[in-house]
Motif scaffolding. Structure first.
Motif: not given
Length: 135
Positions: A70-77
């Motif tokens: 769900x975080x889609x690989x985002x660095x800030x999540x």
């Protein structure tokens, strides 16, 4: 703008997570971060004695994988899975991790919610920071 936004994710309300993340991105400071958190309720003792505990039965790793997706690989999540009562543990996590905004989802309240209280209302009463209730 907020530096650390906490987004509780209920397993049965996964469909609203994208809206919560989108709202979080609009409210997040440029160097801020978000945490997706699922709180698993403990199995009552009278049930646990009848359940054989095996590593493959433990949901934590599978739920963590789903949160990472769900975080889609985002660095800030980042993602976390903890156990306990959601209404209490979300507020406790926010306090211990210096969260300055919690974004929770809620449905339109009905009579039952006014009498029993929803997880969103429990979080909003206990959180040490601002709570954004998304409908």
């Amino acid at each position: 703008m907020y530096k650390h936004i906490l987004i509780p994710v209920a397993l049965d309300h996964e469909g609203v997570v994208a809206n919560k993340i989108a709202a979080g991105r609009r409210l997040l400071a440029e160097d801020g971060r978000m945490t997706l958190l699922t709180v698993l309720e403990d199995i009552p003792g009278f049930v646990a004695e009848f359940v054989e505990s095996k590593p493959e039965n433990h949901l934590t790793a599978r739920i963590k994988d789903e949160l990472d997706r769900l975080a889609s690989g985002a660095d800030n999540i980042s993602t976390e899975v903890i156990t306990g009562k959601p209404g209490l543990k979300v507020a406790e996590f926010a306090r211990e991790n210096h969260v300055d905004l919690v974004i929770v989802g809620s449905h339109k309240p009905g009579v039952r919610d006014y009498l029993l209280g929803s997880t969103a209302s429990r979080i909003s009463r206990r959180a040490p920071c601002s709570v954004f209730i998304l409908r």
